[in-house]
Structures are given as structure tokens and as C-alpha cells.
Design a protein around this motif. Structure first.
Motif, short mmCIF file in Angstrom:
data_model
loop_
_atom_site.label_atom_id
_atom_site.label_comp_id
_atom_site.label_asym_id
_atom_site.label_seq_id
_atom_site.Cartn_x
_atom_site.Cartn_y
_atom_site.Cartn_z
N ASP A 113 -1.92 -5.08 8.83
CA ASP A 113 -1.49 -3.76 8.36
C ASP A 113 -0.26 -3.25 9.09
O ASP A 113 0.26 -2.19 8.74
CB ASP A 113 -2.62 -2.74 8.58
CG ASP A 113 -3.67 -2.84 7.50
OD1 ASP A 113 -3.37 -3.46 6.46
OD2 ASP A 113 -4.76 -2.31 7.70
N SER A 114 0.17 -3.97 10.12
CA SER A 114 1.21 -3.43 10.99
C SER A 114 2.58 -4.04 10.69
O SER A 114 2.70 -5.03 9.96
CB SER A 114 0.86 -3.69 12.45
OG SER A 114 -0.31 -3.00 12.80
N ASN A 132 11.05 4.82 0.16
CA ASN A 132 9.95 4.85 -0.79
C ASN A 132 10.46 4.31 -2.13
O ASN A 132 11.21 4.97 -2.84
CB ASN A 132 9.47 6.31 -0.93
CG ASN A 132 8.32 6.46 -1.90
OD1 ASN A 132 8.18 5.67 -2.83
ND2 ASN A 132 7.52 7.48 -1.66
N ASP A 155 2.29 0.30 14.73
CA ASP A 155 1.28 0.92 13.88
C ASP A 155 2.00 1.87 12.91
O ASP A 155 2.71 2.78 13.36
CB ASP A 155 0.28 1.68 14.76
CG ASP A 155 -0.80 2.34 13.95
OD1 ASP A 155 -1.97 1.99 14.14
OD2 ASP A 155 -0.48 3.23 13.11
N ARG A 156 1.83 1.67 11.61
CA ARG A 156 2.61 2.47 10.66
C ARG A 156 2.17 3.92 10.60
O ARG A 156 2.93 4.80 10.25
CB ARG A 156 2.55 1.85 9.26
CG ARG A 156 3.39 0.59 9.12
CD ARG A 156 3.31 0.05 7.70
NE ARG A 156 1.98 -0.47 7.40
CZ ARG A 156 1.37 -0.35 6.23
NH1 ARG A 156 1.96 0.30 5.24
NH2 ARG A 156 0.17 -0.87 6.04
N GLU A 157 0.89 4.18 10.93
CA GLU A 157 0.40 5.56 10.90
C GLU A 157 1.04 6.39 12.01
O GLU A 157 1.46 7.52 11.79
CB GLU A 157 -1.13 5.58 11.11
CG GLU A 157 -1.91 4.94 9.99
CD GLU A 157 -2.24 5.95 8.89
OE1 GLU A 157 -2.63 7.08 9.23
OE2 GLU A 157 -2.11 5.59 7.70
N THR A 158 1.06 5.82 13.20
CA THR A 158 1.47 6.59 14.38
C THR A 158 2.89 6.26 14.83
O THR A 158 3.44 6.97 15.67
CB THR A 158 0.53 6.29 15.55
OG1 THR A 158 0.61 4.87 15.83
CG2 THR A 158 -0.91 6.63 15.21
N ALA A 159 3.47 5.19 14.30
CA ALA A 159 4.78 4.69 14.74
C ALA A 159 4.81 4.39 16.24
O ALA A 159 5.85 4.47 16.87
CB ALA A 159 5.91 5.63 14.34
N THR A 160 3.64 4.05 16.79
CA THR A 160 3.61 3.61 18.19
C THR A 160 3.72 2.09 18.22
O THR A 160 3.19 1.40 17.36
CB THR A 160 2.33 4.05 18.91
OG1 THR A 160 1.22 3.69 18.08
CG2 THR A 160 2.32 5.54 19.17
N ASP A 205 0.83 -1.22 0.00
CA ASP A 205 0.00 0.00 0.00
C ASP A 205 0.86 1.26 0.00
O ASP A 205 0.44 2.30 -0.52
CB ASP A 205 -0.99 -0.01 1.18
CG ASP A 205 -0.31 -0.07 2.54
OD1 ASP A 205 0.89 -0.43 2.60
OD2 ASP A 205 -0.97 0.24 3.55
N GLU A 206 2.05 1.18 0.55
CA GLU A 206 2.96 2.34 0.55
C GLU A 206 4.02 2.23 -0.53
O GLU A 206 4.76 3.18 -0.76
CB GLU A 206 3.76 2.39 1.87
CG GLU A 206 3.03 2.74 3.10
CD GLU A 206 4.04 2.89 4.25
OE1 GLU A 206 4.93 3.74 4.18
OE2 GLU A 206 3.93 2.11 5.21
N ARG A 258 12.89 3.66 6.50
CA ARG A 258 11.94 3.38 5.42
C ARG A 258 12.43 4.03 4.14
O ARG A 258 12.95 5.15 4.16
CB ARG A 258 10.56 3.94 5.78
CG ARG A 258 9.56 3.83 4.63
CD ARG A 258 8.17 4.17 5.07
NE ARG A 258 8.05 5.57 5.48
CZ ARG A 258 6.90 6.14 5.83
NH1 ARG A 258 5.79 5.44 5.84
NH2 ARG A 258 6.87 7.41 6.17
#
Ligand SMILES: *[C@@H]1O[C@H](CO)[C@@H](O)[C@H](O)[C@H]1NC(C)=O
Ligand SMILES: *[C@@H]1O[C@H](CO)[C@@H](O)[C@H](O)[C@H]1NC(C)=O
Ligand SMILES: *[C@@H]1O[C@H](CO)[C@@H](O)[C@H](O)[C@H]1NC(C)=O
Ligand SMILES: *[C@@H]1O[C@H](CO)[C@@H](O)[C@H](O)[C@H]1NC(C)=O
Ligand SMILES: *[C@@H]1O[C@H](CO)[C@@H](O)[C@H](O)[C@H]1NC(C)=O
Ligand SMILES: *[C@@H]1O[C@H](CO)[C@@H](O)[C@H](O)[C@H]1NC(C)=O
Length: 434
Positions: A193-194, A152, A214-219, A123-124, A150
Motif C-alpha cells: 500500500d506504500s 488526481n 505511508d500515503r495516509e500520513t506522508a511519513t 485506490d486513489e 501527486r
């Protein structure tokens, strides 16, 4: 061995299509496309009896060129020596496709920024990985944590195609993970998703962990940090079973041998963890595998492959070549009623020609790709050698399939992409049952 005439693989001698590396040191290093890669045929019959006299190759020496190619002295081992060394032309052709390539994506001399834990998220269209934990070029030690990064791929590959320079500074993004439970990351995989990280731990205060990021929050949420109250030694690599969703992982001792972890009194083992029930099970002990490292499942989950880095058992002394360095294959047994799993029959799947085997992956056809001291070795599901992506200057630490025939390779100061036939890819990653 098949006749050369039967296949469409181009057999060039090394040297005919080299692109001279062009490095520009401005702020840090930038890298321009380094090499496409030639495909050379290995003359196994000729190599079976080398001209006398000759000295035995030493443990980690990558100078064995398993092909007709001669004339390269050690100082010639630049990235432009990268090539595909083919053991079986008929098996190799459909994997290599028409224009196989080995390309340097990012190079940062002096910093092992791309060591382990490569994971691809479609997805990324990005690949995550981590810097070396505790090695000499890792910029991490008992006082300093290593870093998750990461890249891209869309953006970097566009640059490579365009002839635009890449650099660590411009193209590698730090993932600032919000948890003390993520210390000295050494392995990773997709988990729904993680990003599932396996961490070696640091000092006596931060034990090794399995942590879900969590990829959105990096928590990060720590899923596991002990075996019945004991610290693991230095957790190494992780994979999720394609049918059960159970997490299989290895515990090695490189934290201790590299001075960033105390010795903990647990045998080195392959473990299985069920996140939902909390059930933790030891699958091997040192009588079965000396120092378990990389691991991978066959696409159907019936076989588990584990690399044994037995010869590298003490960071302060020379490797011991007589210890096991095999890639092992285990049958995975599943209880039909409970879903509980253990490993059964073990056999030697393959022996790495150079050094030890580290990271390991399978493609959708079940072929096995292994990072070794001189590149990526590829085998059939039976263990028959197909070809090696020969990368003598860096070797290959770990690897992951992206889509469209792309195999991303972490190699310490270098991040590579190997372009295979576009139909080649890893098993799907989104269908865990959890
Ligand atoms: C490798 O050597 C064999 C035997 O000498 C020869 O027949 C073959 O053409 C050579 N292959 C290449 C790629 O040069
Ligand atoms: C690439 O893979 C496709 C799909 O499996 C196959 O049809 C094709 O022949 C392969 N290419 C080569 C050069 O073998
Ligand atoms: C630990 O790593 C840091 C960061 O790379 C470095 O500055 C420091 O000198 C290292 N300490 C030791 C004892 O190697
Ligand atoms: C990756 O780079 C491409 C091209 O620059 C951009 O369009 C895309 O949004 C980037 N993806 C992510 C996840 O940042
Ligand atoms: C491609 O190269 C041109 C000319 O050097 C440059 O202007 C452009 O930004 C480059 N595009 C990418 C995606 O790197
Ligand atoms: C590693 O080698 C050092 C130096 O020879 C020795 O003191 C230490 O006990 C060894 N550790 C292991 C785990 O073998």
C-alpha cells in the motif's frame, strides 16, 4: 512489415488532425488539451538509404523523423507534432487500439516538475512523481531538496475531456514528506500500500536512501542508506521483483555530475536488497553496465531490463556517443531453496534511436516501453520495434501504466497521458509476497 490494408490503424499524415495549442498565462500557465495524435507508418526501406548528400545526425538530435513525414523544421517541434510512428502495423494495432492519443495533462514552462518516479495507485486513481533533482529546470540543488507531487487522474482527465484548462497550480498537489531521509527523490514504485521512494541524497550529510512512505500520513521510514557503511553515489531507480519481493535498484552518479553529491568510492551498480533479511547484493559493476539507470522486470520476473546512460557521464561536458547507451536484458536466476537471486546472461535488448533510454516499463504481455530523448519507444519481448510515441519537443523521462490503457509520461515541464487500447496495462502490483 505488414501491408497497410491488413490492419485497422488509421494512417493519416501528420497535420490532418492537429489541435492548435491554446495557452493562457494568467497565474502561471494553464493548459488546454493539446493534441490527439496521428498514426504514421514508418517506411523503413526508404529510410535505409537517405538521399545524398546528408549530414550525420548528432547524439541528442530528435530531428530524425522515422516516417514519410517531411517538411518540419526544428522550430515546428511543438507538442502538436506528437504522433505514433509505427514500425510494424500488425504488432502495433492491438496496442494502439482505435483512437490512440497523446495528451498534455499539465504544462509548467520553466519548471521540470514532472521528471521521474511516476507511480500509480488504483485506490486513489492518482499518480505520484517528483521534480527534477539537480537539473537546470529542477529548482533544486545542494541547498534545496526536490519535491514529490501527486495528481488526481480522475479529476484531471475529467477536465481534459471537458475542454477545461489545467494548471500546475490547480492540479498538482505537493506531498509533504516527513523525513530528512527523503532527499532528491529520483525513482519510485508501489510497495504493497506504500510508496517506495529511491533518493539520490543531497550533500555529504544526507546519503542516498530507499524509503517507504505511508500515503495516509506522508511519513517516511528509511529502509536502506548504505552499503557496508558506505554512502551510495546517487541512487536512481527502483523496482520490486514480482515473485520474491526483493528490491532491485540502480546507483548512478548524477548527484556528483550535477553538483549536489560528493563522489563516493563505490562502483556504479545494480543492487538487490531483501528488506526482511537485510541482505544487500551487488548485481553488476561498470564492466557490465556503465551507468545503470531505469529498470523493469518482465511480468513473470525471469528477465530484468536495465537502461544504460553511459554517454551521459559528466554533467559538465558533452555526452560521449561512443559509450554504451543500450537497453540490456538479463536472465534473473533464483535459488529454489533460499530464494536468493542474481542476474545471469546479459544481452543487448535494444538501442535507443535518440539520446539515451531512461525510464522503462513492461505491459502484461511483456512488451517493453522505454522513455527516450524523442518519446516512448515500444518493443516486443524479443526487442523488435513496434512503434514510437514521438514527442520531440519534450522526449520522455519516465512512465507508468495507469489502468484502462493509460500510460502516464513524465517529461520535465510536461506531464502527458498516452491513451492506448483500453486492455493495455502494467503487471499487477498488489501481489508481493511480503
Ligand atoms: C510512405 O511511402 C511509401 C513509399 O513511397 C508509400 O507507399 C506509402 O503510402 C507512404 N505512407 C504514407 C503513410 O504516406
Ligand atoms: C484492443 O484489445 C482487445 C483485447 O485484447 C482486442 O480484442 C481488440 O482487438 C484490440 N483493439 C484493436 C483495435 O486491435
Ligand atoms: C538553488 O535552488 C534554489 C531554489 O530553486 C535557488 O533559489 C538558488 O538560486 C539555487 N542556488 C544555486 C547556487 O543555483
Ligand atoms: C479525485 O478527484 C475526484 C473528482 O474530483 C474526487 O471525487 C476524488 O475524491 C479525488 N480523489 C482523491 C484521492 O483525492
Ligand atoms: C466542464 O465545463 C463546464 C463549462 O466550462 C464547467 O462549468 C465545469 O466545471 C467543467 N467540469 C469539469 C469537471 O472541469
Ligand atoms: C567532468 O568534467 C570535468 C571538466 O572537464 C572534470 O574536471 C571532471 O573530472 C569530470 N568528471 C568525471 C567524473 O569524469
Amino acid at each position: 512489415m505488414h501491408d497497410d490494408d491488413e490492419v485497422s490503424v488509421p494512417y493519416d499524415m501528420l497535420g490532418s488532425r492537429f489541435v492548435t495549442p491554446l495557452f493562457a498565462a494568467v497565474t502561471g500557465w494553464t493548459t488546454q488539451i493539446v493534441s490527439s495524435a496521428d498514426v504514421v507508418h514508418v517506411d523503413s526501406v526508404a529510410l535505409a538509404s537517405l538521399p545524398l548528400p546528408f549530414s550525420s545526425r548528432t547524439f541528442a538530435n530528435p530531428l530524425y523523423i522515422a516516417s514519410n513525414v517531411t517538411g518540419f523544421a526544428s522550430h515546428d517541434y511543438t507538442d502538436s507534432c506528437n504522433a505514433f510512428h509505427v514500425y510494424d502495423a500488425g504488432l502495433a494495432a492491438p496496442i494502439l487500439g482505435q483512437d490512440p492519443q497523446i495528451k498534455l495533462m499539465v504544462y509548467e514552462p520553466g519548471y521540470a516538475f514532472a521528471n521521474e518516479a511516476p507511480v500509480y495507485f488504483p485506490d486513489e486513481q492518482s499518480v505520484y512523481f517528483c521534480s527534477d533533482a539537480g537539473g537546470t529546470l529542477g529548482r533544486s540543488n545542494i541547498s534545496f531538496n526536490n519535491v514529490v507531487f501527486r495528481v488526481n487522474l480522475t479529476s484531471v482527465l475529467a477536465k481534459l475531456d471537458n475542454g477545461t484548462s489545467t494548471s500546475f497550480k490547480m492540479d498538482v498537489e505537493t506531498v509533504a514528506i516527513d523525513s530528512g531521509g527523503v532527499q532528491m527523490t529520483n525513482g519510485a514504485t508501489n510497495y504493497q500500500d506504500s510508496l517506495l521512494l529511491i533518493n539520490s541524497g543531497r550533500g555529504a550529510e544526507y546519503p542516498p536512501t530507499l524509503a517507504l512512505v505511508d500515503r495516509e500520513t506522508a511519513t517516511a521510514k528509511v529502509m536502506l542508506n548504505n552499503a557496508a557503511g558506505k554512502h551510495f553515489n546517487a541512487l536512481n531507480d527502483v523496482v520490486v521483483h514480482p515473485k520474491s519481493g526483493a528490491i532491485f535498484f540502480t546507483d548512478a552518479w548524477y548527484g556528483q555530475t550535477q553538483g549536489f553529491r560528493p563522489y563516493v568510492d563505490l562502483p556504479l551498480a545494480v543492487w538487490r536488497f531483501e528488506p526482511e533479511s537485510g541482505l544487500l547484493t551487488a548485481l553488476t559493476d561498470p564492466s557490465i553496465i556503465a551507468v545503470p539507470n531505469g529498470l523493469a522486470f518482465s511480468p513473470d520476473g525471469t528477465k530484468l531490463y536495465v537502461t544504460d546512460t553511459g554517454p551521459i557521464y559528466n554533467g559538465t561536458v558533452q555526452p560521449t556517443p561512443s559509450r554504451a547507451a543500450s537497453i540490456y536484458q538479463f536472465d534473473v536466476q533464483t535459488d529454489a531453496a533460499t530464494g536468493f537471486q542474481r542476474v545471469g546472461a546479459k544481452s543487448v535488448f535494444a538501442w535507443p534511436e535518440t539520446g539515451v533510454a531512461d525510464g522503462i516499463k513492461t505491459d502484461t504481455a511483456g512488451n517493453v516501453y522505454v522513455g527516450t530523448a524523442d518519446g516512448v519507444s515500444v518493443y516486443t519481448p524479443m526487442g523488435q520495434p513496434i512503434f514510437k510515441a514521438f514527442m520531440p519537443q519534450s522526449g520522455a523521462v519516465n512512465l507508468v501504466f495507469a489502468e484502462h490503457g493509460r500510460l502516464i509520461v513524465t517529461a520535465q515541464e510536461r506531464l502527458f497521458i498516452i491513451q492506448l487500447n483500453s486492455s493495455i496495462t502494467g503487471p499487477p502490483i498488489w501481489d508481493y509476497p511480503l
